[in-house]
Motif scaffolding. Structure first.
Motif, mmCIF file in Angstrom:
data_model
loop_
_atom_site.group_PDB
_atom_site.id
_atom_site.type_symbol
_atom_site.label_atom_id
_atom_site.label_comp_id
_atom_site.label_asym_id
_atom_site.label_seq_id
_atom_site.Cartn_x
_atom_site.Cartn_y
_atom_site.Cartn_z
ATOM 1 N N LEU A 328 -11.222 0.676 -1.284
ATOM 2 C CA LEU A 328 -9.860 0.385 -0.819
ATOM 3 C C LEU A 328 -8.854 0.735 -1.911
ATOM 4 N N THR A 329 -9.019 1.929 -2.463
ATOM 5 C CA THR A 329 -8.125 2.366 -3.528
ATOM 6 C C THR A 329 -7.178 3.443 -3.022
ATOM 7 N N GLY A 330 -6.068 3.608 -3.729
ATOM 8 C CA GLY A 330 -5.057 4.575 -3.344
ATOM 9 C C GLY A 330 -5.282 5.927 -4.000
ATOM 10 N N PRO A 331 -4.374 6.854 -3.769
ATOM 11 C CA PRO A 331 -4.501 8.208 -4.316
ATOM 12 C C PRO A 331 -4.127 8.247 -5.800
ATOM 13 N N PRO A 332 -4.412 9.325 -6.487
ATOM 14 C CA PRO A 332 -3.974 9.471 -7.878
ATOM 15 C C PRO A 332 -2.452 9.459 -7.940
ATOM 16 N N PRO A 333 -1.879 9.082 -9.070
ATOM 17 C CA PRO A 333 -0.419 9.077 -9.208
ATOM 18 C C PRO A 333 0.180 10.445 -8.877
ATOM 19 N N GLY A 334 1.251 10.415 -8.100
ATOM 20 C CA GLY A 334 1.909 11.649 -7.715
ATOM 21 C C GLY A 334 1.379 12.271 -6.446
ATOM 22 N N LYS A 335 0.308 11.732 -5.897
ATOM 23 C CA LYS A 335 -0.294 12.278 -4.679
ATOM 24 C C LYS A 335 -0.022 11.413 -3.449
ATOM 25 N N GLU A 336 0.906 10.455 -3.573
ATOM 26 C CA GLU A 336 1.189 9.565 -2.456
ATOM 27 C C GLU A 336 1.835 10.325 -1.292
ATOM 28 N N GLU A 337 1.552 9.840 -0.075
ATOM 29 C CA GLU A 337 2.150 10.397 1.133
ATOM 30 C C GLU A 337 2.886 9.284 1.870
ATOM 31 N N PRO A 338 3.943 9.620 2.605
ATOM 32 C CA PRO A 338 4.689 8.585 3.341
ATOM 33 C C PRO A 338 3.835 7.960 4.444
ATOM 34 N N VAL A 339 4.088 6.682 4.694
ATOM 35 C CA VAL A 339 3.391 5.937 5.748
ATOM 36 C C VAL A 339 4.437 5.355 6.693
ATOM 37 N N ASP A 340 4.229 5.544 7.979
ATOM 38 C CA ASP A 340 5.133 4.989 8.994
ATOM 39 C C ASP A 340 4.752 3.519 9.210
ATOM 40 N N GLU A 342 6.391 1.052 10.642
ATOM 41 C CA GLU A 342 6.662 0.515 11.976
ATOM 42 C C GLU A 342 5.548 0.878 12.945
ATOM 43 N N ALA A 343 5.065 2.115 12.859
ATOM 44 C CA ALA A 343 3.963 2.529 13.735
ATOM 45 C C ALA A 343 2.692 1.757 13.393
ATOM 46 N N LEU A 344 2.469 1.516 12.104
ATOM 47 C CA LEU A 344 1.286 0.768 11.692
ATOM 48 C C LEU A 344 1.384 -0.684 12.158
ATOM 49 N N MET A 360 -5.291 1.403 8.775
ATOM 50 C CA MET A 360 -4.964 0.621 7.587
ATOM 51 C C MET A 360 -5.626 1.206 6.345
ATOM 52 N N ALA A 361 -6.902 1.600 6.478
ATOM 53 C CA ALA A 361 -7.597 2.212 5.344
ATOM 54 C C ALA A 361 -6.934 3.535 4.959
ATOM 55 N N ALA A 362 -6.507 4.303 5.950
ATOM 56 C CA ALA A 362 -5.838 5.583 5.680
ATOM 57 C C ALA A 362 -4.504 5.354 4.979
ATOM 58 N N ALA A 363 -3.794 4.290 5.378
ATOM 59 C CA ALA A 363 -2.503 3.995 4.745
ATOM 60 C C ALA A 363 -2.680 3.687 3.263
ATOM 61 N N PRO A 418 -3.576 -7.846 -7.507
ATOM 62 C CA PRO A 418 -3.904 -6.857 -6.457
ATOM 63 C C PRO A 418 -5.225 -6.130 -6.716
ATOM 64 N N THR A 419 -6.333 -6.783 -6.397
ATOM 65 C CA THR A 419 -7.641 -6.178 -6.601
ATOM 66 C C THR A 419 -8.189 -5.617 -5.291
ATOM 67 N N PRO A 420 -9.104 -4.621 -5.369
ATOM 68 C CA PRO A 420 -9.741 -4.117 -4.137
ATOM 69 C C PRO A 420 -10.493 -5.215 -3.391
ATOM 70 N N GLU A 421 -11.115 -6.142 -4.149
ATOM 71 C CA GLU A 421 -11.868 -7.213 -3.492
ATOM 72 C C GLU A 421 -10.949 -8.104 -2.659
ATOM 73 N N LEU A 422 -9.809 -8.463 -3.224
ATOM 74 C CA LEU A 422 -8.867 -9.310 -2.481
ATOM 75 C C LEU A 422 -8.232 -8.538 -1.328
ATOM 76 N N THR A 423 -8.090 -7.226 -1.476
ATOM 77 C CA THR A 423 -7.504 -6.408 -0.407
ATOM 78 C C THR A 423 -8.327 -6.487 0.877
ATOM 79 N N ARG A 424 -9.608 -6.803 0.745
ATOM 80 C CA ARG A 424 -10.439 -6.978 1.944
ATOM 81 C C ARG A 424 -9.840 -8.033 2.877
ATOM 82 N N ALA A 425 -9.206 -9.057 2.283
ATOM 83 C CA ALA A 425 -8.657 -10.146 3.090
ATOM 84 C C ALA A 425 -7.495 -9.688 3.964
ATOM 85 N N VAL A 426 -6.821 -8.592 3.576
ATOM 86 C CA VAL A 426 -5.760 -8.051 4.434
ATOM 87 C C VAL A 426 -6.368 -7.614 5.763
ATOM 88 N N PHE A 427 -7.531 -6.994 5.704
ATOM 89 C CA PHE A 427 -8.221 -6.541 6.918
ATOM 90 C C PHE A 427 -8.729 -7.743 7.713
#
Length: 581
Positions: A328-340, A342-344, A360-363, A418-427
């Motif tokens: 549940l990790t994000g992209p390298p710095p500078g590689k972020e893409e916009p996320v909609d 409202e649609a999510l 959610m995982a894709a976001a 903000p750890t990956p382990e705690l991020t599981r609870a968002v799901f």
């Protein structure tokens, strides 16, 4: 400096037995003259209407008994009576209207502890009023409740301490009376929950230092996996003794909580979050007691991945485990893409859970932060409450509430760590939002909150009047929507909603709802996005509807607090009469 006042002729006093002068009861008994405050310290009944026998003055209302010389009570629930110096000069009786013992801060703290020990609401209320008016910080007052609640309840942290923490979090939203009521309500719930619940004795840390935090965290996690709370407690105390930081402790404990799905209907994670929030108020000196108090609940915590509803008719467990295994990790710095967003949000509120999990995982992989994702899930959970239809079973308000408070706790916890382990609870929270979807079938219509500069916002007392009747859910929400659309001031609205809560004999979940909604509102207010305005309005409407659904009540607790306030101000709850002592 106050002057002595004349209480009349000594001979006349001997004949009559007593006299009331400027609110002071002067008594001749057994050859001595004594003076006491004429108001019974219990609830203000005039003591001159009581009975005096063998040196004991008895109030006739609740039969509190007082040593007439010292004012000391034989009934600790009544408090000691105030006494005054007396002199006899040339056959006249003089009284100095300055109490022999002026109740200081330490005396009020002692009375608060006594009220907690004996579960006496009025004593707690008087102590809170006294401490607040002495300028004692709320954190000091709450600390007494935390020390008591984490010691005198064998079952550990539960709703009482959660209410107290929630009220501490919202104190800045309230006026002085609201702050007194909030502290009082929280402390009363701590006392009630601890009554007869046994004492919790702590273990000792492991005898030798030197284990790394990584190793201790692994031990702690394995202990809770097999429900060994005694072993987990000793590991936790060892980590605290060895100097673990707040972040390290939070990571260790939250990882263990999120190893399983939505434990205890969300309460396990919510209680953990509240414990760390309370430590921020009262200081790390209480870490041992506060953090170990979370462990008893873990021994029999329900793990939602074992529940039928999470496995059938749609298997929600396997897709979650797959996503977690992929990371549940994000992209390298500078590689972020916009996320909609409202649609999510709409997808989280949909009936397409597998698509939701993937999105959610894709976001996250595109660069949406775990905190932002958690904020969206909390908003979706609030939307369930804002659109909860009153045709549902009344108890299902709490079902929707559990999801919201869990999602809020995840959001606040991720802000801390903000750890990956705690991020599981968002799901976990998002799946619970999906499982609650039938609570919006049919969906209640949201009142429209649109820009409208015509007219004045309205008198907030009208909102309180609406909540004087049961089930004014639609009416209260529409009133608030109109208030907001006409530019009503939010601070005053929040204060009024606080009084709507604190005047009631509210149950645990209503306190949770109030705090979570206001905090989530403020988090969205920090965001500059088109979704932010909708989010803030949704949270206010959800809160208003929930409060209206759960009012009015008997209001016994608020009545007790107002009696304490009036007594502290010196008001007469009863008019004097000429009945003899």
């Amino acid at each position: 400096m106050k002057e002595w006042i004349c209480a009349g002729d000594l001979v006349e006093l001997k004949e009559k037995g007593h006299k009331v002068v400027e609110g002071i009861l002067v008594i001749h008994h057994e050859g001595e003259v004594v003076a006491l405050d004429n108001r019974c310290p219990h609830m203000g009944f005039p003591l001159h209407m009581g009975s005096l026998c063998d040196g004991i003055l008895t109030c006739h209302w609740h039969h509190a008994r007082f040593d007439v010389k010292s004012g000391g009570t034989l009934d600790p629930w009544a408090d000691d009576a105030t006494t005054y110096p007396v002199e006899v000069r040339d056959g006249e009786v003089w009284v100095l209207p300055v109490p022999r013992r002026e109740g200081g801060v330490e005396e009020w703290k002692r009375r608060l502890r006594k009220g907690l020990e004996q579960n006496l609401s009025l004593v707690i209320a008087k102590a809170v009023v006294g401490l607040v008016h002495k300028g004692v910080p709320a954190e000091e007052i709450a600390r007494i409740g935390v020390e008591f609640g984490t010691t005198h309840r064998r079952g550990g942290w539960r709703s009482g301490l959660t209410i107290l923490t929630a009220m501490m979090n919202v104190l800045p939203k309230l006026d002085e009376t609201g702050r007194i009521l909030a502290l009082y309500q929280g402390l009363v719930h701590v006392a009630r929950e601890a009554a007869g619940a046994g004492t919790r004795f702590l273990q000792r840390p492991l005898p030798v230092e030197g284990n790394s935090m990584e190793r201790l965290a692994g031990w702690y996690r394995r202990c809770l996996e097999v429900r060994d709370t005694a072993g987990a407690e000793r590991v936790l105390l060892t980590a605290i003794r060895d100097g673990a930081t707040e972040r390290q402790l939070a990571d260790m404990m939250m990882t263990a909580v999120t190893d399983h799905f939505y434990m205890n209907g969300g309460h396990a994670l919510d209680f953990h979050n509240k414990a760390f929030e309370m430590l921020a108020h009262v200081g790390e000196g209480l870490r041992n007691r506060v953090l170990t108090s979370l462990l008893p609940q873990m021994a029999d915590a329900v793990r939602s991945e074992e529940l039928h509803s999470w496995q059938s008719p749609v298997d929600l467990v396997t897709p979650l485990e797959t996503v977690f295994a992929e990371g549940l990790t994000g992209p390298p710095p500078g590689k972020e893409e916009p996320v909609d967003e409202e649609a999510l949000l709409e997808l989280i509120l949909s009936d397409r859970p597998l698509e939701m999990i993937d999105a959610m995982a894709a976001a996250l992989k595109k660069g949406l932060s775990p905190v932002s994702l958690a904020r969206l899930v909390a908003l979706a959970a609030a939307e369930r409450i804002a659109r909860f239809h009153v045709q549902n079973d009344f108890s299902d308000w709490i079902t929707a509430l559990h999801t919201f408070t869990h999602a809020h706790a995840v959001h606040e916890s991720l802000r801390r760590s903000p750890t990956p382990e705690l991020t599981r609870a968002v799901f976990h929270g998002a799946v619970s939002v999906y499982l609650d979807r039938f609570l919006n079938v049919p969906a209640a219509r949201l009142p429209q909150v649109e820009e409208d500069v015509r007219g004045r916002p309205g008198d907030l007392r009208e909102l309180l009047d609406i909540m004087e009747k049961q089930q004014q859910v639609k009416e209260a929400a529409e009133w608030v929507a109109g208030y907001l659309s006409r530019g009503g001031e939010k601070g005053a609205l929040f204060q009024t909603l606080g009084h709507a809560l604190l005047r009631e004999d509210a149950e645990f979940h209503t306190f949770q709802m109030f705090e979570a909604a206001l905090v989530e509102h403020d988090r969205w207010a920090e965001v500059d996005s088109p979704l932010s305005r909708r989010a803030q309005d949704t949270l206010i409407i959800a809160l208003t509807r929930y409060l209206a659904a759960h009012a009015p009540t008997a209001r016994e607790m608020a009545q007790t607090a107002h009696i304490a306030l009036r007594l502290h101000r010196g008001e007469k709850l009863f008019e004097d009469s000429e009945a003899s002592a």
